[in-house]
Design an enzyme around this catalytic site. Structure first.
Site, PDB file in Angstrom:
ATOM      1  N   TYR A 184       0.850  -1.208   0.000  1.00 21.51           N
ATOM      2  CA  TYR A 184       0.000   0.000   0.000  1.00 21.51           C
ATOM      3  C   TYR A 184       0.877   1.246   0.000  1.00 21.51           C
ATOM      4  O   TYR A 184       0.656   2.172  -0.795  1.00 21.51           O
ATOM      5  CB  TYR A 184      -0.897  -0.020   1.248  1.00 21.51           C
ATOM      6  CG  TYR A 184      -1.791   1.190   1.388  1.00 21.51           C
ATOM      7  CD1 TYR A 184      -2.959   1.291   0.653  1.00 21.51           C
ATOM      8  CD2 TYR A 184      -1.463   2.223   2.267  1.00 21.51           C
ATOM      9  CE1 TYR A 184      -3.784   2.408   0.781  1.00 21.51           C
ATOM     10  CE2 TYR A 184      -2.280   3.336   2.401  1.00 21.51           C
ATOM     11  CZ  TYR A 184      -3.447   3.413   1.661  1.00 21.51           C
ATOM     12  OH  TYR A 184      -4.265   4.522   1.788  1.00 21.51           O
TER      13      TYR A 184
HETATM   14  N1  LIG Z   1      -9.222   6.022   5.554  1.00 18.22           N
HETATM   15  C1  LIG Z   1      -7.937   6.336   5.744  1.00 18.22           C
HETATM   16  O1  LIG Z   1      -7.433   6.326   6.891  1.00 18.22           O
HETATM   17  C2  LIG Z   1      -7.087   6.767   4.576  1.00 18.22           C
HETATM   18  C3  LIG Z   1      -5.822   7.306   4.853  1.00 18.22           C
HETATM   19  C4  LIG Z   1      -5.030   7.719   3.797  1.00 18.22           C
HETATM   20  C5  LIG Z   1      -5.470   7.591   2.497  1.00 18.22           C
HETATM   21  N2  LIG Z   1      -6.699   7.051   2.255  1.00 18.22           N
HETATM   22  C6  LIG Z   1      -7.122   6.957   0.848  1.00 18.22           C
HETATM   23  O2  LIG Z   1      -8.334   7.648   0.689  1.00 18.22           O
HETATM   24  C7  LIG Z   1      -9.032   7.144  -0.467  1.00 18.22           C
HETATM   25  C8  LIG Z   1     -10.483   6.910  -0.104  1.00 18.22           C
HETATM   26  O3  LIG Z   1     -10.540   5.856   0.848  1.00 18.22           O
HETATM   27  P1  LIG Z   1     -11.567   5.828   2.061  1.00 18.22           P
HETATM   28  O4  LIG Z   1     -10.784   5.864   3.302  1.00 18.22           O
HETATM   29  O5  LIG Z   1     -12.660   6.801   1.834  1.00 18.22           O
HETATM   30  O6  LIG Z   1     -12.077   4.307   1.945  1.00 18.22           O
HETATM   31  P2  LIG Z   1     -13.391   3.645   1.368  1.00 18.22           P
HETATM   32  O7  LIG Z   1     -14.580   4.178   2.078  1.00 18.22           O
HETATM   33  O8  LIG Z   1     -13.120   2.186   1.380  1.00 18.22           O
HETATM   34  O9  LIG Z   1     -13.466   4.178  -0.150  1.00 18.22           O
HETATM   35  C9  LIG Z   1     -12.769   3.596  -1.199  1.00 18.22           C
HETATM   36  C10 LIG Z   1     -13.487   3.955  -2.479  1.00 18.22           C
HETATM   37  O10 LIG Z   1     -12.760   3.426  -3.585  1.00 18.22           O
HETATM   38  C11 LIG Z   1     -13.663   2.721  -4.430  1.00 18.22           C
HETATM   39  N3  LIG Z   1     -12.968   1.649  -5.147  1.00 18.22           N
HETATM   40  C12 LIG Z   1     -12.211   0.654  -4.634  1.00 18.22           C
HETATM   41  N4  LIG Z   1     -11.806  -0.151  -5.610  1.00 18.22           N
HETATM   42  C13 LIG Z   1     -12.315   0.339  -6.768  1.00 18.22           C
HETATM   43  C14 LIG Z   1     -12.250  -0.057  -8.125  1.00 18.22           C
HETATM   44  N5  LIG Z   1     -11.576  -1.153  -8.515  1.00 18.22           N
HETATM   45  N6  LIG Z   1     -12.904   0.686  -9.050  1.00 18.22           N
HETATM   46  C15 LIG Z   1     -13.599   1.785  -8.675  1.00 18.22           C
HETATM   47  N7  LIG Z   1     -13.691   2.219  -7.417  1.00 18.22           N
HETATM   48  C16 LIG Z   1     -13.057   1.490  -6.478  1.00 18.22           C
HETATM   49  C17 LIG Z   1     -14.733   2.188  -3.489  1.00 18.22           C
HETATM   50  O11 LIG Z   1     -15.958   1.981  -4.173  1.00 18.22           O
HETATM   51  P3  LIG Z   1     -16.549   0.581  -4.663  1.00 18.22           P
HETATM   52  O12 LIG Z   1     -16.147  -0.451  -3.673  1.00 18.22           O
HETATM   53  O13 LIG Z   1     -18.013   0.871  -4.710  1.00 18.22           O
HETATM   54  O14 LIG Z   1     -15.971   0.375  -6.014  1.00 18.22           O
HETATM   55  C18 LIG Z   1     -14.899   3.375  -2.545  1.00 18.22           C
HETATM   56  O15 LIG Z   1     -15.775   4.322  -3.102  1.00 18.22           O
HETATM   57  C19 LIG Z   1      -8.264   5.880  -0.879  1.00 18.22           C
HETATM   58  O16 LIG Z   1      -7.431   6.183  -1.985  1.00 18.22           O
HETATM   59  C20 LIG Z   1      -7.414   5.560   0.344  1.00 18.22           C
HETATM   60  O17 LIG Z   1      -6.254   4.831   0.028  1.00 18.22           O
HETATM   61  C21 LIG Z   1      -7.520   6.647   3.257  1.00 18.22           C
END
Ligand SMILES: NC(=O)c1ccc[n+]([C@@H]2O[C@H](COP(=O)([O-])OP(=O)(O)OC[C@H]3O[C@@H](n4cnc5c(N)ncnc54)[C@H](OP(=O)(O)O)[C@@H]3O)[C@@H](O)[C@H]2O)c1
Length: 250
Positions: A157
């Protein structure tokens, strides 16, 4: 005056978490948002919610790893709105805890397909659309604090999120002369479905204890930074990595 008045903005990973709150916020700030992710039902509910609140939203289901899907998404935005002013490439997947030598190849490939190739495919289609229109645009790609330092037991990651920064900085260099700004958002611990399992394992308590603000972010707090980077108020900001992490990497 709202921050994103009349801007047409595409949001990937809009079905849950940061992307869903970004969709709500951008629409409140005056943007016409197009939402994408794989979960069509969730996207439809969110589009309806935003529309009922007086905003402009529509959705198109797609997998960011699939070239045809991504091109269809951008084509759909152009058919519906005639242009693309901004994009928040936020779709991503996390990683189950494993040291580098214990990561399965299939899992490594999946993480890179979504987090790196997905961002590149999206940027490629978005930039082509912006260049064709000859209009300036703004792109924000979601990395992570894991893109700024090594991640213990999160190496695949972390490497994928370093790559998002490399892609974004390079795109900022390539397309600055065309008026396209490309920036990176690097969230810290954010309370979304991606890390829902971390709370019961005590990981969130630990992360909060090493974060200067002593808490995790709500997804809306991360979305606020994306809104500003996409707006004209950030007109001289490109190639930047913007941490929204409560001071975690300070
Ligand atoms: N939460 C944290 O602590 C954190 C920290 C740093 C960075 N981030 C980053 O923030 C971003 C958003 O994550 P989040 O925390 O909001 O998590 P999340 O709620 O799991 O959201 C992830 C999103 O990505 C979509 N996704 C995953 N695989 C996909 C695919 N193959 N095609 C299209 N869409 C896809 C999911 O939608 P579907 O499953 O409906 O496709 C969902 O809408 C990510 O890039 C993550 O790495 C998160």
């Amino acid at each position: 005056m709202t921050l994103l008045t009349d801007k047409v903005i595409l949001i990937t990973g809009a079905s849950t978490g940061i992307g869903a709150d970004a969709a709500r916020l951008f629409a409140r700030e005056g943007a016409q948002v197009v939402l994408t992710a794989r979960s069509e039902g969730l996207l439809a509910e969110l589009s309806d919610e935003i529309t009922a609140a007086g905003g402009t939203a529509s959705h198109v289901a797609a997998d960011v790893c699939n070239t045809d899907d991504v091109e269809r998404v951008v084509k759909t935005v152009l058919e519906r709105h005639g242009r693309l002013d901004g994009a928040f490439n936020n779709a991503g997947v996390g990683q189950a805890s494993a040291k580098i030598a214990d990561v399965d190849e299939e899992i490594f490939d999946h993480i890179f397909n979504v987090n790196v190739k997905g961002v590149w495919l999206a940027m490629r289609a978005e930039i082509r659309a912006m260049l064709e229109a000859g209009a300036p645009g703004s792109i924000v790609n979601t990395s992570s604090v894991g893109g700024l330092r090594g991640g213990r037991t999160l190496g695949a990651y972390s490497a994928s999120k370093h790559a998002v920064i490399g892609l974004s900085r390079s795109a900022a260099q390539d397309y600055g002369p065309d008026g396209i700004r490309v920036n990176v958002l690097a969230p810290g611990t954010t309370d979304t479905p991606m890390i829902a399992g971390w709370r019961e394992r005590g990981i969130i308590v630990h992360l909060d204890s090493v974060t200067p603000l002593r808490r995790s972010a709500q997804p809306i707090e991360v979305a606020e930074a994306a809104a500003w980077l996409l707006s004209d108020r950030a007109s001289y900001v490109t190639g930047a990595t913007f941490t929204v992490d409560g001071g975690m990497v300070a």
